[in-house]
Motif scaffolding. Structure first.
Motif, PDB file in Angstrom:
ATOM      1  N   TYR A 162      57.950  66.278  73.944  1.00 15.69           N
ATOM      2  CA  TYR A 162      58.696  67.504  73.728  1.00 15.69           C
ATOM      3  C   TYR A 162      60.058  67.177  73.132  1.00 15.69           C
ATOM      4  N   PRO A 163      60.622  68.097  72.356  1.00 14.03           N
ATOM      5  CA  PRO A 163      61.941  67.814  71.772  1.00 14.03           C
ATOM      6  C   PRO A 163      63.003  67.717  72.860  1.00 14.03           C
ATOM      7  N   ALA A 164      63.955  66.845  72.630  1.00 15.88           N
ATOM      8  CA  ALA A 164      65.035  66.649  73.595  1.00 15.88           C
ATOM      9  C   ALA A 164      65.996  67.832  73.532  1.00 15.88           C
ATOM     10  N   ALA A 165      66.609  68.130  74.652  1.00 15.60           N
ATOM     11  CA  ALA A 165      67.575  69.226  74.710  1.00 15.60           C
ATOM     12  C   ALA A 165      68.826  68.827  73.945  1.00 15.60           C
ATOM     13  N   THR A 166      69.366  69.772  73.184  1.00 17.60           N
ATOM     14  CA  THR A 166      70.564  69.469  72.392  1.00 17.60           C
ATOM     15  C   THR A 166      71.836  69.660  73.198  1.00 17.60           C
ATOM     16  N   THR A 167      71.795  70.524  74.188  1.00 17.09           N
ATOM     17  CA  THR A 167      72.976  70.734  75.026  1.00 17.09           C
ATOM     18  C   THR A 167      72.711  70.101  76.381  1.00 17.09           C
ATOM     19  N   THR A 168      73.768  69.726  77.041  1.00 17.23           N
ATOM     20  CA  THR A 168      73.611  69.130  78.361  1.00 17.23           C
ATOM     21  C   THR A 168      73.369  70.244  79.367  1.00 17.23           C
ATOM     22  N   PRO A 169      72.381  70.124  80.213  1.00 15.82           N
ATOM     23  CA  PRO A 169      72.115  71.178  81.194  1.00 15.82           C
ATOM     24  C   PRO A 169      73.221  71.218  82.238  1.00 15.82           C
ATOM     25  N   ALA A 170      73.408  72.393  82.819  1.00 19.00           N
ATOM     26  CA  ALA A 170      74.419  72.563  83.870  1.00 19.00           C
ATOM     27  C   ALA A 170      73.988  71.768  85.091  1.00 19.00           C
ATOM     28  N   ALA A 171      74.952  71.185  85.756  1.00 14.98           N
ATOM     29  CA  ALA A 171      74.653  70.382  86.938  1.00 14.98           C
ATOM     30  C   ALA A 171      74.133  71.286  88.047  1.00 14.98           C
ATOM     31  N   LYS A 172      73.114  70.820  88.748  1.00 15.73           N
ATOM     32  CA  LYS A 172      72.561  71.596  89.855  1.00 15.73           C
ATOM     33  C   LYS A 172      73.535  71.550  91.025  1.00 15.73           C
ATOM     34  N   PRO A 173      73.714  72.684  91.666  1.00 13.35           N
ATOM     35  CA  PRO A 173      74.618  72.658  92.826  1.00 13.35           C
ATOM     36  C   PRO A 173      73.980  71.874  93.967  1.00 13.35           C
ATOM     37  N   GLU A 174      74.815  71.176  94.703  1.00  9.37           N
ATOM     38  CA  GLU A 174      74.353  70.408  95.851  1.00  9.37           C
ATOM     39  C   GLU A 174      73.936  71.362  96.967  1.00  9.37           C
ATOM     40  N   PRO A 175      72.805  71.135  97.601  1.00  6.50           N
ATOM     41  CA  PRO A 175      72.436  71.999  98.722  1.00  6.50           C
ATOM     42  C   PRO A 175      73.394  71.764  99.893  1.00  6.50           C
ATOM     43  N   GLU A 176      73.638  72.812 100.641  1.00  9.64           N
ATOM     44  CA  GLU A 176      74.553  72.699 101.782  1.00  9.64           C
ATOM     45  C   GLU A 176      73.905  71.856 102.870  1.00  9.64           C
ATOM     46  N   PRO A 177      74.683  71.025 103.522  1.00  8.16           N
ATOM     47  CA  PRO A 177      74.117  70.213 104.605  1.00  8.16           C
ATOM     48  C   PRO A 177      73.732  71.116 105.780  1.00  8.16           C
ATOM     49  N   LEU A 178      72.780  70.647 106.550  1.00  8.47           N
ATOM     50  CA  LEU A 178      72.313  71.413 107.711  1.00  8.47           C
ATOM     51  C   LEU A 178      73.387  71.441 108.790  1.00  8.47           C
ATOM     52  N   LYS A 179      73.460  72.563 109.453  1.00  9.82           N
ATOM     53  CA  LYS A 179      74.396  72.690 110.573  1.00  9.82           C
ATOM     54  C   LYS A 179      73.756  72.048 111.796  1.00  9.82           C
ATOM     55  N   PRO A 180      74.549  71.640 112.783  1.00 10.49           N
ATOM     56  CA  PRO A 180      73.977  71.021 113.976  1.00 10.49           C
ATOM     57  C   PRO A 180      72.982  71.958 114.655  1.00 10.49           C
ATOM     58  N   GLY A 181      71.786  71.451 114.958  1.00 11.14           N
ATOM     59  CA  GLY A 181      70.749  72.217 115.632  1.00 11.14           C
ATOM     60  C   GLY A 181      69.876  73.010 114.679  1.00 11.14           C
ATOM     61  N   GLU A 182      70.204  73.066 113.390  1.00  7.92           N
ATOM     62  CA  GLU A 182      69.426  73.826 112.415  1.00  7.92           C
ATOM     63  C   GLU A 182      68.230  72.991 111.952  1.00  7.92           C
ATOM     64  N   LYS A 183      67.045  73.625 111.843  1.00 11.27           N
ATOM     65  CA  LYS A 183      65.846  72.927 111.402  1.00 11.27           C
ATOM     66  C   LYS A 183      65.767  72.946 109.882  1.00 11.27           C
ATOM     67  N   PRO A 184      65.305  71.872 109.286  1.00 14.52           N
ATOM     68  CA  PRO A 184      65.189  71.851 107.824  1.00 14.52           C
ATOM     69  C   PRO A 184      64.059  72.782 107.373  1.00 14.52           C
ATOM     70  N   PRO A 185      64.139  73.312 106.157  1.00 20.34           N
ATOM     71  CA  PRO A 185      63.081  74.171 105.656  1.00 20.34           C
ATOM     72  C   PRO A 185      61.791  73.357 105.454  1.00 20.34           C
ATOM     73  N   THR A 186      60.670  73.981 105.760  1.00 22.72           N
ATOM     74  CA  THR A 186      59.380  73.304 105.592  1.00 22.72           C
ATOM     75  C   THR A 186      58.473  74.148 104.719  1.00 22.72           C
ATOM     76  N   ASP A 187      57.532  73.491 104.092  1.00 19.89           N
ATOM     77  CA  ASP A 187      56.532  74.165 103.283  1.00 19.89           C
ATOM     78  C   ASP A 187      55.193  73.980 103.992  1.00 19.89           C
ATOM     79  N   PRO A 188      54.630  75.044 104.597  1.00 19.80           N
ATOM     80  CA  PRO A 188      53.374  74.870 105.358  1.00 19.80           C
ATOM     81  C   PRO A 188      52.210  74.463 104.469  1.00 19.80           C
ATOM     82  N   ASP A 189      52.267  74.777 103.160  1.00 17.79           N
ATOM     83  CA  ASP A 189      51.181  74.383 102.277  1.00 17.79           C
ATOM     84  C   ASP A 189      51.217  72.902 101.956  1.00 17.79           C
ATOM     85  N   ALA A 190      52.394  72.303 102.050  1.00 17.77           N
ATOM     86  CA  ALA A 190      52.528  70.898 101.689  1.00 17.77           C
ATOM     87  C   ALA A 190      52.173  69.962 102.828  1.00 17.77           C
ATOM     88  N   THR A 191      52.078  70.458 104.042  1.00 17.66           N
ATOM     89  CA  THR A 191      51.805  69.573 105.172  1.00 17.66           C
ATOM     90  C   THR A 191      50.375  69.634 105.608  1.00 17.66           C
TER      91      THR A 191
END
Length: 137
Positions: free
Chosen positions: A108-137
């Motif tokens: 595929y042709p290379a992008a001519t402009t630089t893509p915008a940086a993806k925002p960093e996901p927020e870290p989990l708060k204490p006691g918070e469970k990480p998101p899960t994908d039931p289809d992936a497990t």
């Protein structure tokens, strides 16, 4: 015939033969072994010649598959799989195209402009469970 036997193994056999047979019988045993190997080789050559004479031109048809089987001794599965998968591609991983070319390694042709940086996901708060994908497990 003795392709897999190295000089070290031959030396060990000679020393073992010297201990087992003794110095007086070792030359006689070596001569007998040489004569026996020569006889076996002559029998094999004679059988091949006789087969070639009796079969005539059909012998060449049978000799080609035998040569193919002999080449399988040198078969390298890693090389065979690489050739099959990449089909002779000189740069199968696209490493040479990473130096800023106009085409990506996937074609595929290379992008001519630089893509915008993806925002960093927020870290989990204490006691918070990480998101899960039931289809992936």
């Amino acid at each position: 015939m003795f392709e897999s036997v190295g000089w070290g193994e031959i030396l060990v056999l000679i020393v073992a033969g010297l201990f087992i047979l003794g110095p007086e019988r070792l030359p006689e045993a070596a001569a007998w072994l040489g004569r026996s190997v020569r006889k076996v080789r002559d029998f094999a050559t004679g059988a091949r010649q006789q087969l070639k004479e009796e079969m005539g031109s059909d012998f060449e048809q049978f000799q080609k598959p035998l040569e193919d089987l002999r080449q399988l001794r040198n078969f390298d599965p890693r090389r065979a799989v690489t050739q099959h998968l990449f089909d002779g591609d000189p740069d199968p991983l696209g490493i040479n195209g990473l130096s800023g070319g106009s085409v990506k390694p996937n074609g595929y042709p290379a992008a001519t402009t630089t893509p915008a940086a993806k925002p960093e996901p927020e870290p989990l708060k204490p006691g918070e469970k990480p998101p899960t994908d039931p289809d992936a497990t």
